[in-house]
Design a protein around this motif. Structure first.
Motif, PDB file in Angstrom:
ATOM      1  N   ALA A 127      23.078 -73.434 -43.460  1.00  0.00           N
ATOM      2  CA  ALA A 127      21.895 -73.186 -44.290  1.00  0.00           C
ATOM      3  C   ALA A 127      21.907 -74.101 -45.524  1.00  0.00           C
ATOM      4  O   ALA A 127      20.863 -74.576 -45.954  1.00  0.00           O
ATOM      5  CB  ALA A 127      21.856 -71.719 -44.715  1.00  0.00           C
ATOM      6  N   LYS A 128      23.099 -74.337 -46.068  1.00  0.00           N
ATOM      7  CA  LYS A 128      23.216 -75.224 -47.228  1.00  0.00           C
ATOM      8  C   LYS A 128      22.787 -76.644 -46.868  1.00  0.00           C
ATOM      9  O   LYS A 128      22.109 -77.321 -47.637  1.00  0.00           O
ATOM     10  CB  LYS A 128      24.652 -75.234 -47.738  1.00  0.00           C
ATOM     11  CG  LYS A 128      25.075 -73.971 -48.469  1.00  0.00           C
ATOM     12  CD  LYS A 128      26.521 -74.077 -48.913  1.00  0.00           C
ATOM     13  CE  LYS A 128      26.977 -72.788 -49.593  1.00  0.00           C
ATOM     14  NZ  LYS A 128      28.404 -72.856 -49.963  1.00  0.00           N
ATOM     15  N   ARG A 136      21.654 -67.118 -35.267  1.00  0.00           N
ATOM     16  CA  ARG A 136      22.498 -66.248 -36.086  1.00  0.00           C
ATOM     17  C   ARG A 136      22.041 -64.797 -35.970  1.00  0.00           C
ATOM     18  O   ARG A 136      22.857 -63.881 -35.822  1.00  0.00           O
ATOM     19  CB  ARG A 136      22.444 -66.722 -37.536  1.00  0.00           C
ATOM     20  CG  ARG A 136      23.304 -65.893 -38.483  1.00  0.00           C
ATOM     21  CD  ARG A 136      22.466 -64.985 -39.338  1.00  0.00           C
ATOM     22  NE  ARG A 136      23.256 -64.267 -40.323  1.00  0.00           N
ATOM     23  CZ  ARG A 136      22.769 -63.346 -41.125  1.00  0.00           C
ATOM     24  NH1 ARG A 136      21.473 -63.057 -41.078  1.00  0.00           N
ATOM     25  NH2 ARG A 136      23.538 -62.715 -41.980  1.00  0.00           N
ATOM     26  N   ALA A 191      18.994 -76.723 -46.219  1.00  0.00           N
ATOM     27  CA  ALA A 191      18.147 -76.409 -47.375  1.00  0.00           C
ATOM     28  C   ALA A 191      17.682 -77.670 -48.081  1.00  0.00           C
ATOM     29  O   ALA A 191      18.360 -78.671 -48.118  1.00  0.00           O
ATOM     30  CB  ALA A 191      18.919 -75.533 -48.350  1.00  0.00           C
ATOM     31  N   ARG A 244      18.571 -70.085 -37.545  1.00  0.00           N
ATOM     32  CA  ARG A 244      18.348 -68.738 -38.084  1.00  0.00           C
ATOM     33  C   ARG A 244      18.237 -67.717 -36.955  1.00  0.00           C
ATOM     34  O   ARG A 244      18.820 -66.624 -37.020  1.00  0.00           O
ATOM     35  CB  ARG A 244      17.074 -68.717 -38.934  1.00  0.00           C
ATOM     36  CG  ARG A 244      16.843 -67.393 -39.674  1.00  0.00           C
ATOM     37  CD  ARG A 244      15.498 -67.386 -40.388  1.00  0.00           C
ATOM     38  NE  ARG A 244      14.380 -67.326 -39.454  1.00  0.00           N
ATOM     39  CZ  ARG A 244      13.963 -66.186 -38.875  1.00  0.00           C
ATOM     40  NH1 ARG A 244      14.567 -65.038 -39.135  1.00  0.00           N
ATOM     41  NH2 ARG A 244      12.935 -66.209 -38.038  1.00  0.00           N
ATOM     42  N   TRP A 303      26.670 -69.666 -40.675  1.00  0.00           N
ATOM     43  CA  TRP A 303      25.276 -69.650 -41.106  1.00  0.00           C
ATOM     44  C   TRP A 303      25.152 -70.190 -42.533  1.00  0.00           C
ATOM     45  O   TRP A 303      24.267 -71.000 -42.824  1.00  0.00           O
ATOM     46  CB  TRP A 303      24.724 -68.238 -41.011  1.00  0.00           C
ATOM     47  CG  TRP A 303      23.501 -67.973 -41.848  1.00  0.00           C
ATOM     48  CD1 TRP A 303      23.410 -67.188 -42.956  1.00  0.00           C
ATOM     49  CD2 TRP A 303      22.193 -68.524 -41.654  1.00  0.00           C
ATOM     50  NE1 TRP A 303      22.140 -67.206 -43.468  1.00  0.00           N
ATOM     51  CE2 TRP A 303      21.353 -68.017 -42.669  1.00  0.00           C
ATOM     52  CE3 TRP A 303      21.634 -69.385 -40.704  1.00  0.00           C
ATOM     53  CZ2 TRP A 303      20.008 -68.343 -42.790  1.00  0.00           C
ATOM     54  CZ3 TRP A 303      20.276 -69.711 -40.815  1.00  0.00           C
ATOM     55  CH2 TRP A 303      19.502 -69.191 -41.828  1.00  0.00           C
ATOM     56  N   GLU A 304      26.025 -69.743 -43.412  1.00  0.00           N
ATOM     57  CA  GLU A 304      25.975 -70.190 -44.807  1.00  0.00           C
ATOM     58  C   GLU A 304      26.212 -71.698 -44.904  1.00  0.00           C
ATOM     59  O   GLU A 304      25.534 -72.395 -45.669  1.00  0.00           O
ATOM     60  CB  GLU A 304      27.027 -69.442 -45.626  1.00  0.00           C
ATOM     61  CG  GLU A 304      26.686 -67.965 -45.840  1.00  0.00           C
ATOM     62  CD  GLU A 304      27.837 -67.181 -46.428  1.00  0.00           C
ATOM     63  OE1 GLU A 304      28.881 -67.809 -46.765  1.00  0.00           O
ATOM     64  OE2 GLU A 304      27.701 -65.949 -46.560  1.00  0.00           O
ATOM     65  N   GLU A 305      27.160 -72.210 -44.119  1.00  0.00           N
ATOM     66  CA  GLU A 305      27.447 -73.646 -44.142  1.00  0.00           C
ATOM     67  C   GLU A 305      26.237 -74.462 -43.677  1.00  0.00           C
ATOM     68  O   GLU A 305      25.871 -75.459 -44.304  1.00  0.00           O
ATOM     69  CB  GLU A 305      28.662 -73.961 -43.244  1.00  0.00           C
ATOM     70  CG  GLU A 305      29.993 -73.472 -43.784  1.00  0.00           C
ATOM     71  CD  GLU A 305      31.127 -73.820 -42.852  1.00  0.00           C
ATOM     72  OE1 GLU A 305      31.030 -74.837 -42.130  1.00  0.00           O
ATOM     73  OE2 GLU A 305      32.130 -73.093 -42.841  1.00  0.00           O
ATOM     74  N   ASN A 331      28.578 -65.348 -40.087  1.00  0.00           N
ATOM     75  CA  ASN A 331      27.915 -65.465 -41.394  1.00  0.00           C
ATOM     76  C   ASN A 331      28.402 -66.686 -42.172  1.00  0.00           C
ATOM     77  O   ASN A 331      27.615 -67.334 -42.877  1.00  0.00           O
ATOM     78  CB  ASN A 331      28.131 -64.187 -42.203  1.00  0.00           C
ATOM     79  CG  ASN A 331      27.314 -63.024 -41.668  1.00  0.00           C
ATOM     80  OD1 ASN A 331      26.201 -63.207 -41.178  1.00  0.00           O
ATOM     81  ND2 ASN A 331      27.863 -61.823 -41.726  1.00  0.00           N
ATOM     82  N   LYS A 332      29.675 -67.011 -42.037  1.00  0.00           N
ATOM     83  CA  LYS A 332      30.212 -68.201 -42.704  1.00  0.00           C
ATOM     84  C   LYS A 332      29.559 -69.465 -42.143  1.00  0.00           C
ATOM     85  O   LYS A 332      29.173 -70.378 -42.889  1.00  0.00           O
ATOM     86  CB  LYS A 332      31.725 -68.274 -42.528  1.00  0.00           C
ATOM     87  CG  LYS A 332      32.362 -69.469 -43.227  1.00  0.00           C
ATOM     88  CD  LYS A 332      33.872 -69.502 -43.008  1.00  0.00           C
ATOM     89  CE  LYS A 332      34.482 -70.732 -43.659  1.00  0.00           C
ATOM     90  NZ  LYS A 332      35.952 -70.805 -43.424  1.00  0.00           N
ATOM     91  N   PRO A 389      30.669 -75.196 -37.108  1.00  0.00           N
ATOM     92  CA  PRO A 389      29.703 -74.108 -37.300  1.00  0.00           C
ATOM     93  C   PRO A 389      28.594 -74.095 -36.251  1.00  0.00           C
ATOM     94  O   PRO A 389      28.060 -73.030 -35.916  1.00  0.00           O
ATOM     95  CB  PRO A 389      29.159 -74.354 -38.712  1.00  0.00           C
ATOM     96  CG  PRO A 389      29.501 -75.771 -39.043  1.00  0.00           C
ATOM     97  CD  PRO A 389      30.777 -76.033 -38.318  1.00  0.00           C
TER      98      PRO A 389
END
Length: 226
Positions: A222-223, A182, A226, A179, A218-220, A215-216, A163
């Motif tokens: 971001a988790k 992305r 976080a 961020r 980013w989601e990976e 987007n995938k 990613p």
């Protein structure tokens, strides 16, 4: 004047016995670069088909997914394809001419390579000959090994991409850097941006798989952040 009308005009300008590769010398400035892009995809698709020995219906439909061909212009597309298959020039010659035409515009070259991946994998398989072909084209275009892996992962089952590579950031990047990366990629791959850099309007579907991957990734990340 439609892009296919301009393609027909470009083909008509060829001298008798002149190879398709001569067309690229005449398509170096806008708006004809979009014509060059379309001819390049058809020509390299023809050489790729020759590499694995067949052209499947799924591959033909895949091409139609990114390039609308009016019934009245099917003969023009077929002429480009057949000229490329019959041309004694190898695919490396085409790839080098295309690289020369688009120069440092790596975004356009990435779009072109992505179109080839879309077509190559449309029949649900990805042959070793196709991988060798696309890898060599990528090398000639000057894409990085990381860039090739990222594009390949979007289309080839079982191929993966980190990613961080997808977003073009280092593993040590902060959440804010990720961020912003992305955000920039989403903006870069907006359909209007593709058209602005010479990709025909029919081919903006190339951005769909790219945005899904962005987007995938980013989601990976971001988790994790976080």
């Amino acid at each position: 004047m439609s892009i296919w009308t301009r393609i027909t005009a470009a083909l008509s300008a060829l001298a008798k016995g002149e190879g398709l590769s001569a067309v690229f010398e005449k398509l170096r400035s806008p708006p004809e670069k979009s014509v060059g892009f379309t001819i390049a995809v058809i020509a390299l698709s023809a050489k790729m088909a020759k590499a694995d020995g067949s052209v499947t219906r799924a591959e033909v439909l895949a091409f139609r997914e990114v390039f609308y061909i009016p019934t009245s212009e099917e003969s023009s597309a077929a002429k480009v394809f057949n000229l490329a298959r019959q041309d004694v020039a190898g695919f490396e010659t085409y790839a080098r001419q295309i690289k020369s035409m688009f120069g440092a515009r790596m975004d356009i070259l990435e779009d072109l390579l992505e179109g080839l991946f879309h077509i190559a994998t449309a029949d649900g398989s990805y042959h070793a000959q196709e991988d060798a072909f696309l890898s060599r084209v990528s090398d000639i275009f000057g894409l990085s090994a990381r860039g090739f892996r990222v594009i390949k992962a979007r289309y080839v089952k079982g191929a993966t991409a980190d990613p961080f590579d997808v977003l073009g950031v280092s593993p040590g990047a902060s959440f804010e850097e990720i961020r912003l990366a992305r955000r920039a990629l989403v903006k870069k791959n907006h359909p209007d941006q593709l058209v602005a850099r010479g990709v025909p309007r029919e081919a903006v579907k190339l951005a769909e798989a790219r945005l899904v991957a962005i987007n995938k990734a980013w989601e990976e990340l971001a988790k994790v952040q976080a």
